[in-house]
Structure formats: C-alpha cells, structure tokens
Enzyme design. Sequence first.
Site, PDB file in Angstrom:
ATOM      1  N   GLY A  11      36.571  36.593  45.906  1.00 41.91           N
ATOM      2  CA  GLY A  11      37.486  37.485  45.197  1.00 41.91           C
ATOM      3  C   GLY A  11      38.680  37.840  46.057  1.00 41.91           C
ATOM      4  O   GLY A  11      38.539  38.085  47.243  1.00 41.91           O
ATOM      5  N   ARG A  72      35.901  29.801  43.963  1.00 44.11           N
ATOM      6  CA  ARG A  72      34.511  29.620  44.380  1.00 44.11           C
ATOM      7  C   ARG A  72      34.209  28.131  44.256  1.00 44.11           C
ATOM      8  O   ARG A  72      34.651  27.490  43.315  1.00 44.11           O
ATOM      9  CB  ARG A  72      33.572  30.453  43.497  1.00 44.11           C
ATOM     10  CG  ARG A  72      33.867  31.944  43.608  1.00 44.11           C
ATOM     11  CD  ARG A  72      32.981  32.815  42.741  1.00 44.11           C
ATOM     12  NE  ARG A  72      33.638  34.105  42.540  1.00 44.11           N
ATOM     13  CZ  ARG A  72      33.544  35.132  43.384  1.00 44.11           C
ATOM     14  NH1 ARG A  72      32.807  35.039  44.467  1.00 44.11           N
ATOM     15  NH2 ARG A  72      34.186  36.269  43.146  1.00 44.11           N
ATOM     16  N   ASP A 103      31.011  37.954  51.646  1.00 44.38           N
ATOM     17  CA  ASP A 103      29.727  37.419  52.102  1.00 44.38           C
ATOM     18  C   ASP A 103      29.483  35.980  51.642  1.00 44.38           C
ATOM     19  O   ASP A 103      28.944  35.173  52.403  1.00 44.38           O
ATOM     20  CB  ASP A 103      28.559  38.346  51.752  1.00 44.38           C
ATOM     21  CG  ASP A 103      28.566  38.790  50.309  1.00 44.38           C
ATOM     22  OD1 ASP A 103      29.384  38.246  49.529  1.00 44.38           O
ATOM     23  OD2 ASP A 103      27.768  39.661  49.952  1.00 44.38           O
ATOM     24  N   THR A 126      37.519  41.832  51.373  1.00 45.06           N
ATOM     25  CA  THR A 126      36.838  42.226  50.139  1.00 45.06           C
ATOM     26  C   THR A 126      37.100  43.690  49.880  1.00 45.06           C
ATOM     27  O   THR A 126      37.027  44.505  50.797  1.00 45.06           O
ATOM     28  CB  THR A 126      35.323  41.980  50.219  1.00 45.06           C
ATOM     29  OG1 THR A 126      34.686  42.783  49.206  1.00 45.06           O
ATOM     30  CG2 THR A 126      34.740  42.389  51.561  1.00 45.06           C
ATOM     31  N   ASP A 128      35.270  45.683  48.402  1.00 43.80           N
ATOM     32  CA  ASP A 128      34.035  46.466  48.294  1.00 43.80           C
ATOM     33  C   ASP A 128      33.618  47.156  49.591  1.00 43.80           C
ATOM     34  O   ASP A 128      32.792  48.059  49.572  1.00 43.80           O
ATOM     35  CB  ASP A 128      32.880  45.558  47.841  1.00 43.80           C
ATOM     36  CG  ASP A 128      32.992  45.203  46.366  1.00 43.80           C
ATOM     37  OD1 ASP A 128      33.902  45.722  45.696  1.00 43.80           O
ATOM     38  OD2 ASP A 128      32.169  44.405  45.887  1.00 43.80           O
ATOM     39  N   ASP A 130      31.714  46.092  51.896  1.00 44.65           N
ATOM     40  CA  ASP A 130      30.259  45.986  52.003  1.00 44.65           C
ATOM     41  C   ASP A 130      29.815  45.030  53.112  1.00 44.65           C
ATOM     42  O   ASP A 130      28.748  44.439  53.033  1.00 44.65           O
ATOM     43  CB  ASP A 130      29.659  45.563  50.659  1.00 44.65           C
ATOM     44  CG  ASP A 130      30.235  44.242  50.161  1.00 44.65           C
ATOM     45  OD1 ASP A 130      31.155  43.708  50.811  1.00 44.65           O
ATOM     46  OD2 ASP A 130      29.779  43.755  49.121  1.00 44.65           O
ATOM     47  N   ARG A 172      29.760  46.459  43.606  1.00 42.22           N
ATOM     48  CA  ARG A 172      28.517  46.000  43.003  1.00 42.22           C
ATOM     49  C   ARG A 172      27.294  46.474  43.790  1.00 42.22           C
ATOM     50  O   ARG A 172      26.308  46.931  43.215  1.00 42.22           O
ATOM     51  CB  ARG A 172      28.525  44.475  42.885  1.00 42.22           C
ATOM     52  CG  ARG A 172      27.729  43.949  41.715  1.00 42.22           C
ATOM     53  CD  ARG A 172      28.097  42.509  41.403  1.00 42.22           C
ATOM     54  NE  ARG A 172      29.426  42.390  40.812  1.00 42.22           N
ATOM     55  CZ  ARG A 172      29.675  42.579  39.508  1.00 42.22           C
ATOM     56  NH1 ARG A 172      28.699  42.871  38.676  1.00 42.22           N
ATOM     57  NH2 ARG A 172      30.881  42.457  39.043  1.00 42.22           N
TER      58      ARG A 172
END
Lengths: 323, 323, 323, 323
Positions: A11, A72, A103, A126, A128, A130, A172
């Site tokens: 992303g 991807r 990741d 990213t 996120d 995360d 997420r």
Amino acid sequence: MKSIGVFTSGGDAPGMNACIRSVVRTGLSLGLDVYGIKYGYNGMIDGDIYKMKSYSVSNIVQRGGTILKSARSKEFMTKEGRAKAYEQLTKRGIEGLVAIGGDGTFTGANIFHEEFGIPIVGAPGTIDNDLYGSDYTIGFDTAVNTALDAIDKIRDTANSHDRVFFIEVMGRHSGYIAIQSGIGGGAELVVVPETSITMEDVINTLKEGRDKQKTSSIVVVAEGGDQGDAHQIASHVIKELPDLDIRVSTLGHIQRGGSPTSYDRILSSRLGMAAVEGLINGEKNVMVGVINDKITYTSFKLAISKAKPINQELMRLVEILSI
Amino acid sequence: MKSIGVFTSGGDAPGMNACIRSVVRTGLSLGLDVYGIKYGYNGMIDGDIYKMKSYSVSNIVQRGGTILKSARSKEFMTKEGRAKAYEQLTKRGIEGLVAIGGDGTFTGANIFHEEFGIPIVGAPGTIDNDLYGSDYTIGFDTAVNTALDAIDKIRDTANSHDRVFFIEVMGRHSGYIAIQSGIGGGAELVVVPETSITMEDVINTLKEGRDKQKTSSIVVVAEGGDQGDAHQIASHVIKELPDLDIRVSTLGHIQRGGSPTSYDRILSSRLGMAAVEGLINGEKNVMVGVINDKITYTSFKLAISKAKPINQELMRLVEILSI
Amino acid sequence: MKSIGVFTSGGDAPGMNACIRSVVRTGLSLGLDVYGIKYGYNGMIDGDIYKMKSYSVSNIVQRGGTILKSARSKEFMTKEGRAKAYEQLTKRGIEGLVAIGGDGTFTGANIFHEEFGIPIVGAPGTIDNDLYGSDYTIGFDTAVNTALDAIDKIRDTANSHDRVFFIEVMGRHSGYIAIQSGIGGGAELVVVPETSITMEDVINTLKEGRDKQKTSSIVVVAEGGDQGDAHQIASHVIKELPDLDIRVSTLGHIQRGGSPTSYDRILSSRLGMAAVEGLINGEKNVMVGVINDKITYTSFKLAISKAKPINQELMRLVEILSI
Amino acid sequence: MKSIGVFTSGGDAPGMNACIRSVVRTGLSLGLDVYGIKYGYNGMIDGDIYKMKSYSVSNIVQRGGTILKSARSKEFMTKEGRAKAYEQLTKRGIEGLVAIGGDGTFTGANIFHEEFGIPIVGAPGTIDNDLYGSDYTIGFDTAVNTALDAIDKIRDTANSHDRVFFIEVMGRHSGYIAIQSGIGGGAELVVVPETSITMEDVINTLKEGRDKQKTSSIVVVAEGGDQGDAHQIASHVIKELPDLDIRVSTLGHIQRGGSPTSYDRILSSRLGMAAVEGLINGEKNVMVGVINDKITYTSFKLAISKAKPINQELMRLVEILSI
C-alpha cells in the site's frame, strides 16, 4: 557496492516519494548508480527499471503516492519469479536494494535475500505504524492528520445536531491511527484492537455522556477491532440507546493520500539516507528505523513479527480528556 | 419592525455562522433587536430564544456548523406546534424571521407564514445547491472543495496502484457537487441524477480507457442517481471488467463540515444582510438569493418546487477533459 | 492540594488550548478545583480569574490561540506586582499553578516560586522549540507545517519563473523551524544561527546550482542568524550574482496561528496531564517535557539556560538532498 | 485551422495548469495538433516548443504554477523579436494561439496579432482579478482563499494578545483580493485603491473600536493603495494611537501558489475549452471570459484598458459587519 536499486511495494503511503528522493540523492552523493524499479517486485521481474538522476526526483518531496508506482506481486511469491527478478538485477549490476514498504514487502525481501544473498535494507512505509523497529513509519503522521482533519469537520456537524458519530479509521491490526486521531479529535471513546473494550463499555460510556447532558460525542473505531467495524458497533448501540441520534462515517482511502506532513517528509528523508548508508556499511537483511530520534537497524524477521505496543499513557489520556 | 429572530434548520452547512453573524450585525446596525432561536423550529416552540449582541457573533465567521444548532422538528408539522411557536415569538415582540436552511425549512416557513402572517425571509443554506432562486447556496462551495481535496488524495493512491476508484459524493437529488468536484478532480466520468447515463456507458468509458492504456481512473458518483450508489455501480462493473483493480470510497459527512471557503463566507454575509434588508422593506414569504451577482427574492413555493438545471457546458467539459 | 490555577503567557502557540483543556480535565478528574487565569501574570495581579468546568474547555482542542489570552506583564517584574498576584491566588485558595509559556514565563515563575513558595509546573509553549528539557515544544510542529505549506506554495512560483527565493521563517535564537521546514520543503540551503555558514557559502551554493543548470532554488533563513535577515542576505547575493532572479518572502505571524496538528494536540494533552499529576506528586519548580517519548521534569533554571543542540544528522541531510 | 500553440506568460496563477490541460484536450478532441510553448514569448522566439499529447497534461489539474513555465520577455517588445517568434510558429504550421496571462501578455498579443495577423485568444490568468471582460480571472479565488487562511491564522494571535493587525495582501491596482479576504476574514477595515479612504478614517475606525472595548482588530490593506503600504499606514496609526498593540504582516508570494480551488479549476477548464472553440470559430484578437456564468469574448484592447468596478454592496458589507 557501485549500483543500487530502489522500489516501493504494498500500500502506498505519503512520504514514499520523499524517501525515494533521499535514496537517490544519497546514493548519487556517494558515487553510486541508482536504479528505480517500478511497480515493486512485478517491475523487478519484468525489468521495468531505469537509471535515476538527481533531477528524476526534483519537485516530488511534497507529493503523495509514489512515482515508482506500487503493486502486489503473485509471481514474486514463486521461486521462478524471484529468480527472474534476480537476473534482471544482476544484468544491470545492481548489488543492493532499498525496499520501501510494509510487512508483505519485507517478508518477500527476507526470502529474496536468503535465496540470492543480495543485500536489502527496508524502509518502513505504511500508514498503519504496525512495524516493530521504528517509533513511526512513513505516512503515519500524515494519515493521522488527515483523519483528524476529517474528525474536526464531522464534529462541526455532530455539534450542530447533537449527534453521536462513529468514525472508522484505518489500521487493520493496529490502533495507532485511531488512538492518536481520537485524542487529537477530542473523542469520547476510542475502540482499538489492542484493548479489551467491550460493547458494554461503549454503551456505558455513551449512556454516561447522555446522562451528563453531553450533547454530542465522537467514537473513533479502528477498522480491525474485535467488536466489528463502525457500522456493526453503531447498530448494536442504536438498539440499546434508541434516543441517541447516531451516524457512522468511514474515512477510507483518503487516509492513504495527500501531501506528506513535515514529520513524514523528514522521517522519510532520514530513513532514505540511512538505508543507503546502511547498505554501504554492510547492513543486509534489515529494516532501518528511528527509535528515540536515533537511526537503528532491525532484522526483517523481528520487524515483521514482533508487536509494537501502544503507549499506555495515551490510553489513559483518552479516558481523562473525555470526562 | 423593531425586532427579528434568526434560526438555522435542516442539515448544517459551512457558512451558516457567517450568515447568522451578518443577520445579527445588519439588524443591529439598523436599530433592530435580534433574537437567536436555537435548534430551529424546536427551539421556537420551546422558547429556546435569546437576545443577541454584536459580540455574540464575534469570531464565528470562519467556523463550520451553526452556533444556533439545528434540528428537524416533528412538532412544527402540527398546527398546535406552530401555534406554540408563534406565541413564543409574539411574547418577545419578534415581528419578522430569517430562516437559514433548505427545502424542508422553507416548506415549514411557507405554512407558518400563511397561517400566522409573520414575515419570513429565507436564506438558502444547503450544501446540495438544489434550490431554485440562487445560483449557489450556502455551503456548496465548501462542500465541493472538501470533496475535491479528498479526490486529490485518492488520486495519489489510484495513480500509485493503477486503480479505478468510484467516489461517492453527496447530492440526493442534485448532481452539482458531483459535476464540479468531478471536473476539478479530473474524473474520467461523472454519474449524476440529471443525466441519463446508463451502466453500459460507465462500462464502455472504462473499457475505452483501459484500451488506451489509461492506468488509473476516477468515477465520481452522486449519491442519488438512478444507477444506484457507488458500491452498486462498482459491483456491476467488476463483473464486466474483472481485470480492473476497482475500489470504492464514500466521502460521507466530512462534506458538511469545515471552515467555509471565501466564496461561502461572502455569499453567506451578503444573503444575511439582504435577508434583513428584505424584511425591513416588506419582503415576507421569500427566499433571498444571488443570481448573476445580484440579490433577488424568490417566493418559497418557487424556490422549493422548481428545478435548477445544471449548466450543460459543464457536462460537455467532463467528456472533453477525460479523453 | 485542592485547587490549582492555569494560565498562558508570552507568545501564543497552537496547542495551548489543547493543553489548557488537558489541565482542566485532569484536574477535575482528580477532584481538584481548576481556575483559569486570564492574560497571564497581568490577570493574576488583577484577579481576572474564574473557576473552570469540564465544558469550559469543550470544542477547543482544535483551536489555535489561547482562550485564556496571553500578555507580557511589566508589573509582574516588580516585587509589588508579584505580591499582589500571590494575594489573588491565596484569596481563592489556589495552591499550585500550571504555567504554559516560554522562557520569559518560566523566568517569572522561577522568581515567583522562590519568593512565595507556591508550586509551579511549566508546560513548554513556544513555536521556536528553544527550551531544554523537551524534545519538542507546544506549537512547533504546527509552525513547521505552516511554514512548509507556505514554502510549497512559493516553490510553485519559483519553478514557474526559474527564481531563487529567500524565505524567512521564525526562530530568533533557534534554527529548528528553518531546518525542519527546509528539509521538508526541499530547500537548497538553510541559514540558521546554530551553524557558522557565511555569506560566501550562500553565494557559492547558489553559484554551483546555477552552473549545474538548476533552474530554481529555495533558501530558508531563520530570522535570528548572524548573517542578517532574509532581505539583507538576498541583497548581498544580488550584488554577486546579478543574473539570478531573486525574491524574498518573510512568512511572519501566520506561523503562530492555525489549528494545531495531531502531534501538537497530543503533546499538549500529555504535557497538561503530566503537569497536573506532577503538581499532585510534589513537583514544584520545574518544566514538564517529553524526552524520547517519556514524561520528564526539568528545573526551570536548566530549561531556560541550557542550549538544545540541533541534530547534526539533519544538517547533513540538507546538504545531501540539495545536490 | 490544424495546429495551435498554447503558452503562459506574466505572473503565474493557480489554475494555469488546469487551463493548459483544457486547451490541450479540447484541441485534441477537435482533431488539432497542440503545441506547448515554454517560457512565454521568450520560448516562442527561441523555439522552445513541443507537441503535446493527452498524457502531457495528466495529473496537473491540481498543481499550482505552470508546467509551460512563464517569463517576461524584453525581446518580444522589439519588432525583430516578434518576427523571430512568428517564424518559429509558421515553421511548425501553428496557425492560432491561446495566450494565458494578464495585461502585459495581452498587450503583446495585441501587437503581435496586428503585425502578423495570427489569431490569438487570451485566457485571463492573474490573481489580481483586474481584467475587464471576465467576472473572475484564473487564480483569483485561490489567492483569496490563501489570504483568508492566513488571516484566520493571524486572528488566532490577534485575539490571544488583543492586538491590531495590518495585513497586506496582493493587488497592485485592484482591491479585489483585499475586499474579499477582508469580508471573509472578518476585518474591521479594508483599505483599497478603489475607495477614497483616508488615514483619518483608519484612525477613527480603530479609535471607535477601542472605545467600544473591541479587544482585537484586523485591517486588510491592498498593496497598491494611495495611503502607502501596510507598514506605512501602521506607523502613522502607532503615532496617533500609541496605546494599541499594533503588528504588521505582509502575506507576499504565498498568494501566487498552491493547489487551485474548485472554482479556479472549473473556471480555468471552461476558459481553456472556450479559447480553443473560439479560435476554431474565427475569434482572433480577444480575451475569453465568463460573465454571469456565460462565455464571452472581449477585445484585448477593452480587456486591458477598461476598469472593472468593485461591487459596491461588498464595500457596504465590510462596514456593517465590523460593528
């Protein structure tokens, strides 16, 4: 090392362009050739690769998205795909890679490195936030500010109509965007995967607010929580508290775009520089990060697998500030 | 006339505060008492009414939402409700009203005027721009710019991933927001209630784009179209064009909030001044508007019932610009 | 401790309101009475003080400026002034203070504490980020993003006309805003008080750029440098490089205002909570800060007097990225 | 006509790129070849000209500045220069021109047309909105919103410190930006070239405000007024009203840049389409404009020479709203 490649994968996140720019200019300033690989691993396999100059990255530091495009790649999940990719690199003399992504990107990079031995340094891109091994990731600060701006706008409406709004933000597996935009947005409640907040807690908080004559409320919900998405939580609450005027808003893809904030541009630039310097200094299967304002390198394995806990002080802040 | 009241009703729109401010200060400058009525017709019935001073509206010109709050009132739809409301006004000597809102607001105002004879001038406050009698309505320009800002962000992602995005904007009976944000956002296609665009047209346009190697596309969809909402349209397209990477984003409530644009602040200020001057000059059952940069008064009946056509030149622009 | 006061003093900074909100709500949640003191030390002397409730700080987290107003106080520099101020506090039973401001504020607080023994915890509120004891100060991140937004706009013009722009940002004794907005803004050069950059360096860098056919350049100048302000530097350069099309822009007061960023809202909220908790836990003559994401308390003396060095890695980044 | 050229000239304005895009795509959709001429008349003389495709203008609708660059040309003021330029055009078969710029641009275009007979249609691109023949010009709405955003930020500081701010906005011969940003920004006073406001008026208004306990005030000053610039006016006022805390801010070049607003993108797109359609239909020495939402063509001579009056209703608004 005389020649490196750089690509973005997974992303997209605001700041990726600033990172590419930093990789290119750091590489050039060290006398390296720098190749841009388009569309992530797909472009690596297809040889969609070009030599970059200093001006190739002019006037992009402020742009969202990624000039190298992202994708991807299913083919890269196969051994054949990776072999093709490696061939494309060796053909051009590319001896090291900077992989900007999350990741999935680093999982691929880890396998690629193990199979073919090519040194790879990852930069955490990213929204996120995360990934273990960096306090913040490229795009997170921009995403939070975008979410916050949306929450500010929605609060205008919530206040004008005495409404309760459930606002779903991205994340997420991680509640970082939710927590930070919730504190900044003056939310009454934040529902994130990291806490064991129950439906009852949500209902009780809103009930208390109502009983204290709070006329409007904001509940920020991370998309990946156990309690379901914002629509599901809201529909539970409506049943229990039918006198509240409840609305739901899912912020969606706007959180991925936009011009990066100052924080993201600087973080991206630092990570890009440190990724190249890391490659030169022999780092090979690691993600570069900034921890306590210092550059660090963490193995891909750890970066992907280890959980990054949310600062508990922030959870406490939400509670206190919403009284 | 010595005393007037002002209220906001229906969905809030950025610029309502600028309009309230203008009503209050114009009224005071003409020697009138100005009362603020909270929560629309509900507050009128309940007597939630207070005298406003010049400083009551300080520092609000730039705020979204409405300091007088807004609500929809079931009680006002009954004759008893309206009688109570009228009593509250007469008790305070309020002889005229400025109603800021949309078609629901003006429908109520029209009946209220017919029953009790109180002069009312409406100011068009709705982001949808669906009222006849004013080229633009309060909040529309801000809503379009908010939608545009979101589209710009989403395009960063669409470009980076070569995706097709269906973006749903507000506008239940009107495609104004969709058309304008579509042109400004460089959309390949705009789906609005005012045109007879079919699912086939949507599919054909995207197919052509694909065949011309267009790597990403934006389709802006007005929520109220015959073809269904953005999700419904997208799911049809996915079936026909399974090779496209399609995403949907519904912008939702952010379009109602935020600090008003220059255009909305000025329009709101002009309409507020003209509403009060209209009342003083004997206007009584009309909506004030700006047509071709001139103040006009249109009967509530006409304002509500007559359709405002979309400039066909704009429809043509979308087509030409998306080649 | 049963009762505390909070005030803002010195130049205003975005996030001060978020900090006030946090002080008030943390205080209330701990069972304290919280008093707002208006206009800094002036209001303390004049008794411009009121009891705050939870709703007193509703809907302000997103606002620039300070609802408690700010001022510089000459009277507080006298012993008589401070005695009056202390009397106003004791009269109301105020036993501790949270002072939000910069070095002037804390210098006053330090003397006040030494003379009257009242516990004071300071929260660093200044866009300049020039206080030792906190990685960042309230308002800095917003100011940088505002400066960056301006630089982005100016670059549109610089690029279109092949111009060199000297852009002056705030920071009298500190180059933090300049460095960060310079990196983020893609500046060719940053002139800050912390470095020994000479006029010759400036001229040489621009000459090199010109010789490499760089068509436009941005030089960010901190207002407080040894080389003079942006206008002075530019006029030197014009003499040496008359073929360049040079313009100057001083960003000025816009850097102090605006809605705080996510970072500033969270930092301000954390500092406000920690200030109150510090007071309760016996801290008394200190500034609260966040260092490496952890709350810390630093004596006022140290906070004011000790220099906070700029990360040298950032200086290196500017150089590399501008090639 | 089979082939046209497009260029931008004079000061850049947000929306120029949207206009270029519209010219290119309209031209292509009509089967024309479209050439981009870089650096205005300079590039025309030097043959800095290239054939544009549809994708040449992809992803620029939202960008400030101009991808064709802009410049002022001394050589074009000579007959020889213009002859060279004409030769460059004929060599490529360019039979018509779209000139995007302001009065300088159109003055040149007018002479060029008279000498060489080449049809030229101008599109009004200037943030000052000082051209007769179009209600608004490309970039004006964006400039006003940028100024307004700055004023909003400065008001945060003005309010927090009870200050009077003199804010200077662009507009050398025209007070449009000042008037509109003044109304939108809630200014107490607007000083523009179009009115006979005197220094005494300024002082009296501020004195009245002070006597009514107005704690802060904003005065917006157009750069080109008879009373001098904002610094000069402020220094007069300081002498007369030494108890006021007065500050000055000159907004400067930020007003020229930034992503165009919805209004500017649509206006630019309409003008671009109409310019090309005008050329095809035989228009030849005119500026295209939008008056009362309709496309119109006005001779260059009239567009340059005739004054566009400011709507007097707006002047009245400033007065009423500042009470």
